[in-house]
Design a protein around this motif. Structure first.
Motif, PDB file in Angstrom:
ATOM      1  N   ARG A  96      -1.224  -8.606   7.866  1.00  0.00           N
ATOM      2  CA  ARG A  96      -0.443  -7.369   7.774  1.00  0.00           C
ATOM      3  C   ARG A  96      -1.341  -6.159   7.522  1.00  0.00           C
ATOM      4  N   HIS A  97      -2.559  -6.409   7.055  1.00  0.00           N
ATOM      5  CA  HIS A  97      -3.477  -5.299   6.753  1.00  0.00           C
ATOM      6  C   HIS A  97      -4.202  -4.902   8.040  1.00  0.00           C
ATOM      7  N   ARG A  98      -3.883  -3.709   8.513  1.00  0.00           N
ATOM      8  CA  ARG A  98      -4.218  -3.329   9.887  1.00  0.00           C
ATOM      9  C   ARG A  98      -5.620  -2.792  10.088  1.00  0.00           C
ATOM     10  N   HIS A  99      -6.353  -2.579   9.009  1.00  0.00           N
ATOM     11  CA  HIS A  99      -7.698  -2.009   9.198  1.00  0.00           C
ATOM     12  C   HIS A  99      -8.790  -3.073   9.250  1.00  0.00           C
ATOM     13  N   HIS A 192      -8.679  -1.254  -0.605  1.00  0.00           N
ATOM     14  CA  HIS A 192      -7.222  -1.161  -0.516  1.00  0.00           C
ATOM     15  C   HIS A 192      -6.581  -2.553  -0.600  1.00  0.00           C
ATOM     16  N   MET A 196      -4.064  -4.015  -3.571  1.00  0.00           N
ATOM     17  CA  MET A 196      -2.690  -4.491  -3.352  1.00  0.00           C
ATOM     18  C   MET A 196      -2.516  -5.970  -3.660  1.00  0.00           C
ATOM     19  N   ARG A 197      -3.539  -6.771  -3.334  1.00  0.00           N
ATOM     20  CA  ARG A 197      -3.343  -8.229  -3.345  1.00  0.00           C
ATOM     21  C   ARG A 197      -3.931  -8.941  -4.556  1.00  0.00           C
ATOM     22  N   ALA A 201       1.777  -9.164  -8.933  1.00  0.00           N
ATOM     23  CA  ALA A 201       2.958  -9.296  -8.069  1.00  0.00           C
ATOM     24  C   ALA A 201       2.653 -10.023  -6.763  1.00  0.00           C
ATOM     25  N   ALA A 202       1.380 -10.119  -6.402  1.00  0.00           N
ATOM     26  CA  ALA A 202       1.028 -10.700  -5.096  1.00  0.00           C
ATOM     27  C   ALA A 202       1.169 -12.222  -5.122  1.00  0.00           C
ATOM     28  N   ASP A 247      -3.199   4.989  -3.212  1.00  0.00           N
ATOM     29  CA  ASP A 247      -2.807   4.703  -1.831  1.00  0.00           C
ATOM     30  C   ASP A 247      -4.014   4.674  -0.909  1.00  0.00           C
TER      31      ASP A 247
HETATM   32  C1  LIG Z   1       3.621  -7.870  -3.566  1.00  0.00           C
HETATM   33  C2  LIG Z   1       3.854  -7.651  -2.105  1.00  0.00           C
HETATM   34  C3  LIG Z   1       5.041  -8.069  -1.537  1.00  0.00           C
HETATM   35  C4  LIG Z   1       5.282  -7.850  -0.179  1.00  0.00           C
HETATM   36  N1  LIG Z   1       6.462  -8.273   0.382  1.00  0.00           N
HETATM   37  C5  LIG Z   1       6.724  -8.048   1.690  1.00  0.00           C
HETATM   38  C6  LIG Z   1       7.954  -8.460   2.299  1.00  0.00           C
HETATM   39  O1  LIG Z   1       8.807  -9.040   1.660  1.00  0.00           O
HETATM   40  N2  LIG Z   1       8.149  -8.198   3.614  1.00  0.00           N
HETATM   41  C7  LIG Z   1       7.208  -7.535   4.371  1.00  0.00           C
HETATM   42  O2  LIG Z   1       7.434  -7.289   5.567  1.00  0.00           O
HETATM   43  N3  LIG Z   1       6.032  -7.156   3.851  1.00  0.00           N
HETATM   44  C8  LIG Z   1       5.766  -7.388   2.534  1.00  0.00           C
HETATM   45  N4  LIG Z   1       4.574  -6.993   1.992  1.00  0.00           N
HETATM   46  C9  LIG Z   1       3.557  -6.426   2.903  1.00  0.00           C
HETATM   47  C10 LIG Z   1       3.449  -4.900   2.761  1.00  0.00           C
HETATM   48  O3  LIG Z   1       4.678  -4.278   3.007  1.00  0.00           O
HETATM   49  C11 LIG Z   1       2.394  -4.359   3.732  1.00  0.00           C
HETATM   50  O4  LIG Z   1       2.795  -4.550   5.062  1.00  0.00           O
HETATM   51  C12 LIG Z   1       1.044  -4.993   3.579  1.00  0.00           C
HETATM   52  O5  LIG Z   1       0.720  -5.154   2.234  1.00  0.00           O
HETATM   53  C13 LIG Z   1      -0.004  -4.115   4.287  1.00  0.00           C
HETATM   54  O6  LIG Z   1      -0.366  -3.037   3.422  1.00  0.00           O
HETATM   55  P1  LIG Z   1      -0.287  -1.526   3.838  1.00  0.00           P
HETATM   56  O7  LIG Z   1       1.102  -1.149   4.199  1.00  0.00           O
HETATM   57  O8  LIG Z   1      -0.904  -0.720   2.731  1.00  0.00           O
HETATM   58  O9  LIG Z   1      -1.090  -1.387   5.190  1.00  0.00           O
HETATM   59  P2  LIG Z   1      -2.618  -1.576   5.640  1.00  0.00           P
HETATM   60  O10 LIG Z   1      -2.530  -2.064   7.029  1.00  0.00           O
HETATM   61  O11 LIG Z   1      -3.408  -2.371   4.661  1.00  0.00           O
HETATM   62  O12 LIG Z   1      -3.145  -0.101   5.737  1.00  0.00           O
HETATM   63  C14 LIG Z   1      -3.779   0.563   4.653  1.00  0.00           C
HETATM   64  C15 LIG Z   1      -3.239   1.970   4.526  1.00  0.00           C
HETATM   65  O13 LIG Z   1      -3.488   2.681   5.744  1.00  0.00           O
HETATM   66  C16 LIG Z   1      -2.410   3.558   5.977  1.00  0.00           C
HETATM   67  N5  LIG Z   1      -1.742   3.172   7.237  1.00  0.00           N
HETATM   68  C17 LIG Z   1      -1.967   2.054   7.961  1.00  0.00           C
HETATM   69  N6  LIG Z   1      -1.227   2.045   9.071  1.00  0.00           N
HETATM   70  C18 LIG Z   1      -0.496   3.167   9.029  1.00  0.00           C
HETATM   71  C19 LIG Z   1       0.487   3.724   9.885  1.00  0.00           C
HETATM   72  N7  LIG Z   1       0.874   3.118  11.008  1.00  0.00           N
HETATM   73  N8  LIG Z   1       1.023   4.897   9.558  1.00  0.00           N
HETATM   74  C20 LIG Z   1       0.659   5.552   8.434  1.00  0.00           C
HETATM   75  N9  LIG Z   1      -0.251   5.082   7.550  1.00  0.00           N
HETATM   76  C21 LIG Z   1      -0.815   3.911   7.864  1.00  0.00           C
HETATM   77  C22 LIG Z   1      -1.448   3.447   4.799  1.00  0.00           C
HETATM   78  O14 LIG Z   1      -1.811   4.416   3.835  1.00  0.00           O
HETATM   79  C23 LIG Z   1      -1.733   2.057   4.283  1.00  0.00           C
HETATM   80  O15 LIG Z   1      -1.396   1.866   2.914  1.00  0.00           O
HETATM   81  C24 LIG Z   1       4.308  -7.192   0.643  1.00  0.00           C
HETATM   82  C25 LIG Z   1       3.113  -6.787   0.042  1.00  0.00           C
HETATM   83  C26 LIG Z   1       2.876  -7.003  -1.303  1.00  0.00           C
HETATM   84  C27 LIG Z   1       1.564  -6.560  -1.902  1.00  0.00           C
END
Ligand SMILES: Cc1cc2nc3c(=O)[nH]c(=O)nc-3n(C[C@H](O)[C@H](O)[C@H](O)COP(=O)(O)OP(=O)(O)OC[C@H]3O[C@@H](n4cnc5c(N)ncnc54)[C@H](O)[C@@H]3O)c2cc1C
Length: 248
Positions: A96-99, A192, A196-197, A201-202, A247
């Motif tokens: 899920r972490h896109r970078h 980052h 988060m992880r 809570a993770a 953030d």
């Molecule tokens: C405790 C916990 C529980 C979770 N539960 C769920 C769940 O139930 N269901 C679920 O779907 N996900 C869940 N997640 C996943 C969460 O929602 C994120 O998708 C995931 O942690 C990726 O982190 P991020 O959003 O910071 O994105 P990253 O890809 O890590 O990107 C880092 C940062 O870059 C910026 N960024 C990246 N892409 C964009 C964009 N397109 N537009 C604007 N800014 C951007 C943002 O500032 C972002 O915080 C959970 C995460 C945690 C830590």
């Protein structure tokens, strides 16, 4: 190489190299990714002289960047890990972490061993239930695979047919299956991710992985990751946090 928890292997396999340009008066007390981040930060104002004592060293300069949130400079430096013995459940969350850039063991490969969640492994009765469920899933997989392969025996593209059979049969395999993955990310992305992880809570397996990665990154680039403090929770697992991670 770090055996971080039962079966998990966290191995740093790639890092940033830095060579200062010969025509720029830049010298520092660090190498690699940390030196590159400092160079990038100083290049913004060509501030090669070290007039301010607090930011004269590499550690002082990078700490200042963390404190003011000037984190884009950290994107120039990266670290690559080869991770083994983690579950597909965890890599699903990791991705899920896109970078980051990823290369993961194909899910169409042969079935792998499983990573048993620690909470289940700690209880003999639950452990037995888990083992039984895994064995049943494996039997169902083999049955489905047999059926699919028999149905596909007349097809000329044997290799593709076998892959397609495994790809359909794998639907019954557990998320606990072990996998291996190469992950590359820049220092900012790693900060980052850990922010988060590595929190309570993770998911526990992902948290343990994040803490193990942090320990490696603290060895590799202490001036960029030393602000994270690792602590132990009441259940004996670890967590980590930094006063500078928001953030990103
Ligand atoms: C405790 C916990 C529980 C979770 N539960 C769920 C769940 O139930 N269901 C679920 O779907 N996900 C869940 N997640 C996943 C969460 O929602 C994120 O998708 C995931 O942690 C990726 O982190 P991020 O959003 O910071 O994105 P990253 O890809 O890590 O990107 C880092 C940062 O870059 C910026 N960024 C990246 N892409 C964009 C964009 N397109 N537009 C604007 N800014 C951007 C943002 O500032 C972002 O915080 C959970 C995460 C945690 C830590």
């Amino acid at each position: 190489m770090v055996p971080a928890q039962s079966g998990l292997i966290v191995q740093l396999i790639g890092r940033t190299e830095f060579t200062a340009p010969q025509d720029v008066p830049f010298e520092t007390d660090a190498v690699g990714g940390q030196a590159l981040a400092e160079f990038a930060g100083r290049s913004i104002y060509s501030s090669w002289e070290r007039a301010v004592p607090a930011t004269a060293s590499n550690s002082g300069f990078l700490l200042h960047l963390l404190q003011v949130g000037h984190l884009s400079v950290l994107e120039h430096s990266s670290a690559t890990f080869y991770l083994r013995g983690l579950s597909r459940s965890v890599t699903h969350e990791f991705l899920r972490h896109r970078h980051f850039s990823y290369s993961e063991l194909s899910p169409r490969a042969e079935p792998q061993d499983v990573v048993e969640p620690a909470a289940i492994g700690a209880d003999p009765v639950l452990h037995q239930r888990f083992q039984t469920a895994v064995a049943q899933a494996r039997t169902a997989y083999e049955d489905l695979l047999d059926g699919l392969q028999q149905a596909g025996t007349s097809r000329p593209d044997g290799s593709l047919a076998r892959k397609q059979a495994r790809q359909a049969a794998r639907a019954v395999l557990p998320l606990a299956q072990s996998t291996a993955i190469v992950v590359t990310g820049n220092y900012r992305a790693w900060r980052h991710f850990i922010g988060m992880r590595a929190t309570e809570a993770a998911d526990v397996e992902l948290r343990m992985l994040a803490v193990a990665l942090l320990a490696e990154l603290q060895r590799e680039a202490p001036h960029v990751f030393a602000d994270f403090r690792i602590s132990t929770l009441a259940d004996g697992t670890s967590t980590a946090a930094s006063p500078y991670v928001g953030d990103g």
